[in-house]
Design an enzyme around this catalytic site. Structure first.
Site, PDB file in Angstrom:
ATOM      1  N   GLU A 150      -0.216  -6.769  19.155  1.00 14.96           N
ATOM      2  CA  GLU A 150      -0.487  -7.511  17.873  1.00 14.96           C
ATOM      3  C   GLU A 150      -0.003  -8.797  17.782  1.00 14.96           C
ATOM      4  OE1 GLU A 150      -2.812  -5.864  16.248  1.00 14.96           O
ATOM      5  OE2 GLU A 150      -2.457  -3.717  16.681  1.00 14.96           O
ATOM      6  N   HIS A 166       5.294  -4.789  11.498  1.00  8.83           N
ATOM      7  CA  HIS A 166       4.174  -3.750  11.365  1.00  8.83           C
ATOM      8  C   HIS A 166       4.747  -2.332  11.569  1.00  8.83           C
ATOM      9  CE1 HIS A 166       0.338  -1.671  11.768  1.00  8.83           C
ATOM     10  NE2 HIS A 166       0.687  -1.388  13.251  1.00  8.83           N
ATOM     11  N   HIS A 202       3.670   2.191  10.776  1.00  9.94           N
ATOM     12  CA  HIS A 202       2.798   3.143  10.339  1.00  9.94           C
ATOM     13  C   HIS A 202       3.405   4.124   9.413  1.00  9.94           C
ATOM     14  CE1 HIS A 202       0.834   2.789  14.815  1.00  9.94           C
ATOM     15  NE2 HIS A 202       0.902   1.452  14.181  1.00  9.94           N
ATOM     16  N   GLU A 212      11.054   0.177 -10.074  1.00 12.18           N
ATOM     17  CA  GLU A 212      10.986  -1.180  -8.972  1.00 12.18           C
ATOM     18  C   GLU A 212       9.845  -1.940  -8.451  1.00 12.18           C
ATOM     19  OE1 GLU A 212      14.994  -1.336  -9.299  1.00 12.18           O
ATOM     20  OE2 GLU A 212      14.457  -2.154  -7.405  1.00 12.18           O
ATOM     21  N   HIS A 232      -4.336   3.032   9.339  1.00 11.15           N
ATOM     22  CA  HIS A 232      -3.314   2.392  10.188  1.00 11.15           C
ATOM     23  C   HIS A 232      -1.964   2.167   9.793  1.00 11.15           C
ATOM     24  CE1 HIS A 232      -3.123  -0.076  14.139  1.00 11.15           C
ATOM     25  NE2 HIS A 232      -2.015   0.125  13.556  1.00 11.15           N
TER      26      HIS A 232
HETATM   27  O1  2HA Z   1       2.090  -1.664  18.603  1.00 11.41           O
HETATM   28  O2  2HA Z   1       1.087  -0.309  16.107  1.00 11.41           O
HETATM   29  O3  2HA Z   1      -1.124  -1.781  15.761  1.00 11.41           O
HETATM   30  C1  2HA Z   1       1.092  -0.512  18.416  1.00 11.41           C
HETATM   31  C2  2HA Z   1       0.397  -0.750  17.139  1.00 11.41           C
HETATM   32  C3  2HA Z   1      -0.933  -1.381  17.090  1.00 11.41           C
HETATM   33 ZN    ZN Z   2      -0.214  -0.154  14.404  1.00 15.07          ZN
END
Ligand code: 2HA
Ligand code: ZN
Length: 291
Positions: free
Chosen positions: A136, A159, A161, A189, A230
């Site tokens: 990414e 980033h 999940h 909050e 995602h």
């Molecule tokens: O790095 O999360 O979006 C793996 C991920 C791809």
């Molecule tokens: Zn991801």
């Protein structure tokens, strides 16, 4: 030269990855972080003249195959990160597990400097098994460029999940205003932490320049961007700030998932959100409160 394994920027990355793993937000190789570190903070630990490898910034990480890989490779030629040239970042490795960063940072992390051409990075340390930065990276670097335009103190793109955020994208309207308003109302909050709200992207293929560009476009306006089905991107001036933003959104999403099928007896009204914003001196995104 001091031992880089004792450097605050490496220790912080290790701790952050471990925390995120334990929260269940970074299964397997899920998630990635890039953290810009000023040259003077890196210099005591690394010889900045010693480039170990030069790595193209956009590449097929092996994550995409067939047509998607081909398209990604073509688009990669357009990526121009010259505004970041010379800047040094610690970046999680592609295919690497957050679970393993703490025990082996030199394999799972890399310290890279953006090359003058804006299309390569120079590896100064890490990716010890021949690895590369996260798939990414285009999304990260394009996001850094946009955030820096609006916030000169910006340094981190993160980033992951986050479980309940992802869950919420299946059952909630993806309209940014509606999505943000629901989050704001889940705990007091939220308005204080992210009065600017969250951007939301529809489901897209990940790991390529297209989603990178779409994410960066949102970053003009938002510090937080949700990728439907995602995960989420958070940004900030340091790892704590980016983490704290994601953590707060995830908490609100968790409450939403817990109560969404239960009759609601009372909630935080728009008038109360306005009072809250005034009391804490924050400005809600214009037009997003119905008051
Ligand atoms: O790095 O999360 O979006 C793996 C991920 C791809
Ligand atoms: Zn991801």
């Amino acid at each position: 030269m001091k031992d880089i394994l004792t450097a605050p920027f490496i220790r912080e990355m290790c701790k952050t990855c471990a925390n995120m793993y334990r929260l269940g937000w970074d299964e397997r190789n899920g998630g990635n972080i890039s953290y810009q570190v000023p040259e003077e903070e890196v210099a005591p630990y690394l010889d900045l003249q010693n480039v170990l490898r030069v790595i193209p910034m956009s590449f097929n990480s092996g994550y995409l195959v067939g047509k998607a890989a081909e398209e990604s490779a073509n688009k990669a030629l357009e990526l121009d990160a010259t505004p970041l040239a010379g800047k040094i970042f610690v970046v999680t490795g592609t295919g690497k597990y957050f679970k393993n960063v703490m025990d082996d940072p030199e394999t799972n992390l890399g310290v890279v400097r953006v090359a003058a051409d804006g299309k390569h990075v120079e590896l100064l340390w890490g990716y010890a098994d021949g690895g590369r930065p996260t798939s990414e990276l285009p999304a990260h670097f394009m996001s850094h460029m946009e955030r820096l335009k609006v916030d000169p103190g910006h340094r981190v793109v993160m980033h992951c999940h986050a479980t309940n955020v992802v869950a919420m994208t299946f059952v909630h309207d993806l309209c940014e205003r509606a999505f943000t308003r629901t989050l704001w109302k889940m705990c007091t909050e939220c308005m204080v932490v992210f009065p600017d709200g969250v951007g939301v992207l529809p489901w897209m293929i990940c790991g390529n320049d297209e989603i990178g560009r779409a994410t960066a476009e949102k970053m003009k306006d938002f510090r937080l961007v949700v990728w439907a089905m995602h995960g989420i991107f958070g940004t900030g001036k340091d790892l704590d700030e980016a983490f704290g933003l994601i953590e707060t959104v995830e908490k609100a999403a968790e409450i939403y998932i817990k109560i969404m099928n239960t009759p609601i007896k009372q909630d935080i009204t728009d008038a109360q959100l306005k009072v809250l914003a005034e009391a804490f001196g924050v400005t809600p995104r214009a037009g997003w409160l119905d008051v």
